[in-house]
Design an enzyme around this catalytic site. Structure first.
Site, PDB file in Angstrom:
ATOM      1  N   CYS A 197     -20.256 -37.737  76.510  1.00  0.00           N
ATOM      2  CA  CYS A 197     -20.200 -36.901  75.315  1.00  0.00           C
ATOM      3  C   CYS A 197     -21.238 -37.392  74.304  1.00  0.00           C
ATOM      4  CB  CYS A 197     -18.805 -36.991  74.714  1.00  0.00           C
ATOM      5  SG  CYS A 197     -18.656 -36.177  73.119  1.00  0.00           S
ATOM      6  N   CYS A 200     -19.231 -38.731  70.973  1.00  0.00           N
ATOM      7  CA  CYS A 200     -18.426 -39.964  70.916  1.00  0.00           C
ATOM      8  C   CYS A 200     -18.684 -40.926  72.070  1.00  0.00           C
ATOM      9  CB  CYS A 200     -16.937 -39.614  70.859  1.00  0.00           C
ATOM     10  SG  CYS A 200     -16.254 -39.112  72.457  1.00  0.00           S
ATOM     11  N   CYS A 232     -15.294 -32.699  76.270  1.00  0.00           N
ATOM     12  CA  CYS A 232     -15.111 -34.149  76.164  1.00  0.00           C
ATOM     13  C   CYS A 232     -13.631 -34.475  76.375  1.00  0.00           C
ATOM     14  CB  CYS A 232     -15.576 -34.656  74.799  1.00  0.00           C
ATOM     15  SG  CYS A 232     -15.307 -36.440  74.610  1.00  0.00           S
ATOM     16  N   CYS A 235     -12.727 -36.456  72.602  1.00  0.00           N
ATOM     17  CA  CYS A 235     -12.815 -35.893  71.253  1.00  0.00           C
ATOM     18  C   CYS A 235     -12.809 -34.376  71.370  1.00  0.00           C
ATOM     19  CB  CYS A 235     -14.043 -36.422  70.491  1.00  0.00           C
ATOM     20  SG  CYS A 235     -15.614 -35.641  70.954  1.00  0.00           S
ATOM     21  N   ASP A 352     -45.114 -44.136  84.850  1.00  0.00           N
ATOM     22  CA  ASP A 352     -43.932 -44.661  85.534  1.00  0.00           C
ATOM     23  C   ASP A 352     -43.307 -43.551  86.372  1.00  0.00           C
ATOM     24  OD1 ASP A 352     -41.422 -45.497  86.275  1.00  0.00           O
ATOM     25  OD2 ASP A 352     -40.871 -46.268  84.302  1.00  0.00           O
TER      26      ASP A 352
END
Ligand SMILES: [Zn+2]
EC number: 6.3.5.13
Length: 428
Positions: A197, A200, A232, A235, A352
């Site tokens: 999430c 949170c 989520c 939350c 990279d």
């Protein structure tokens, strides 16, 4: 449109001269150098050029060039549109795009994700399209969560309408501080950057899908329509309710009407781009029945999906720059054809290439695979580990010559793609 102040007029004129010089001396299309010259003379030029226009900004990790093109095509139904068609997606490119179409009442600008906050502030654009965020150019791009956080700050308190992909949790979070949002369910096949999430840090639950570790069977499988919901576990943050829905080969509009897209650009990702473009067109007052025929006119974008030919070998070019892009390119491949993979690691590609290990290549089993490009040995090792048989080629040209006459698909990253385009001349 109102007349530009004298200094701004001079800056655009000199910028155009620099662009022309760059073109005639073979240094590129000139849009970046022209814009840079103009900005040195008049740092406030982008604001002045944007003033009085109806502007849409388009940003995402993948698909921004194509979506910019689709929206431009749709809005041309309403009037002249200024756009950065060559993908020069930073402020110098925006200056060049707007100054080369000074009287166009509309503007559609592709914007690099990192520059989006600055360009929102400078242009005061009324419409912003946000599609997806995923890992890209690992040696120089910022953390994508930080990017989304910057988008949130840039959008808060602005009188801007956002069109955003509700299926990408990070995009939904990035867009959710905007005053008004049109949410589009445009799908998210690549989920490896959004298991947590953004609000949170808790785990995200997804409808019909449990966490599958990368590399195991089923990882990264494309979502079917209706399987894009997420929430989520810890939350209240969850997927916003979408008003537009991409449903396989069609789009369902906010009134529940289903429109078969039937566009020429191939693949799921382009249908997602088209869904965003239709939702954007409607914000500009253009209904689907007028916008959709314009989207169908677009056949290729900056060489993508075009075919180059040599000695009876017809190679269709697909550009893929990062793991999410490769997943979308696999969706476009013709399973009956051989495929050439070409990977470079120059500046524009990102030096990279460890992301090669994030892609699940097993879908390539069962067809002839050829590997070329500067990083062909890295890619070869990765394919070997994934048990995908392949042949190593010294160059793209050798890989193409090794094919029987007929069609072949090509997936290349940025500079590999540009090399093939320039070496094989005009696309057919
Ligand atoms: Zn949460």
């Amino acid at each position: 449109m109102t007349q530009l102040p004298l200094r701004a007029q001079l800056a655009t004129a000199l910028g155009r001269t620099a662009a022309t010089l760059s073109r005639v001396t073979g240094r590129g299309d000139g849009s970046v150098i022209g814009g840079r010259v103009s900005l040195v003379l008049e740092p406030d030029l982008l604001r002045k050029l944007a003033h009085d226009r109806k502007l849409a900004l388009v940003s995402a990790t993948n698909g921004k060039t194509t979506t910019t093109r689709l929206i431009t095509s749709a809005l041309s139904e309403l009037g002249d549109v200024a756009t950065n068609a060559f993908g020069a997606n930073m402020p110098a490119g925006h200056v060049s795009a707007l100054s080369s179409a000074k009287h166009a009442p509309y503007g559609v600008l592709e914007v690099d994700e990192k520059y989006l906050p600055e360009v929102i502030d400078t242009t005061g654009a009324g419409v912003i399209c946000l599609m997806n965020l995923s890992r890209d150019q690992m040696d120089r791009a910022g953390e994508i969560w930080l990017l989304a956080q910057k988008w949130r700050r840039a959008l808060a308190g602005k009188n801007t309408h956002v069109i955003a992909n509700a299926d990408d949790p990070l995009v939904a979070w990035g867009a959710s501080t905007a005053a008004s949002v049109t949410w589009v369910s445009a799908g998210q096949p690549w989920k490896e950057d959004s298991w947590c999430c953004p609000e949170c840090g808790g785990p995200l639950d997804r409808k019909g899908m449990e966490y599958v570790p990368p590399g195991s069977v089923g990882a990264g499988a494309p979502s079917k329509a209706g399987e894009n919901d997420w929430a989520c576990r810890e939350c209240t943050f969850r997927r916003p309710e979408p008003s537009w829905i991409l449903d396989d080969d069609a789009v369902i509009d906010p009134r529940g009407q289903r429109w078969v897209l039937d566009i020429q650009l191939p693949g799921r990702a382009n249908r997602a781009n088209a869904a965003i473009a239709l939702a954007t067109a409607e914000v500009f007052g253009l209904p689907v029945e007028r916008a959709l025929p314009r989207l169908r006119e677009v056949r290729s974008v900056a060489g993508r999906y075009t075919t180059v030919e040599r000695d009876g070998r017809h190679a269709r070019l697909l550009l893929a720059k990062n793991p999410a892009g490769w997943l979308e390119a696999f969706d476009v491949l013709d399973s009956s054809l051989p495929v050439i993979l070409s990977v470079n690691a120059q500046g524009p590609d990102g030096r990279d290439t460890s992301w090669l290990w994030d892609v699940d290549y097993r879908v390539l089993r069962g067809r002839p695979v050829f590997v070329a490009g500067e990083r062909r040995l890295d890619l070869a090792l990765r394919l070997d580990v994934a048990d995908v048989p392949f042949q190593l080629a010294g160059s793209f040209e050798q890989a193409l010559a090794a094919q029987p006459p007929g069609k072949v698909d090509v997936i290349a990253n940025y500079t590999a793609f540009q090399q093939i385009r320039s070496e094989f001349g005009r696309a057919v």
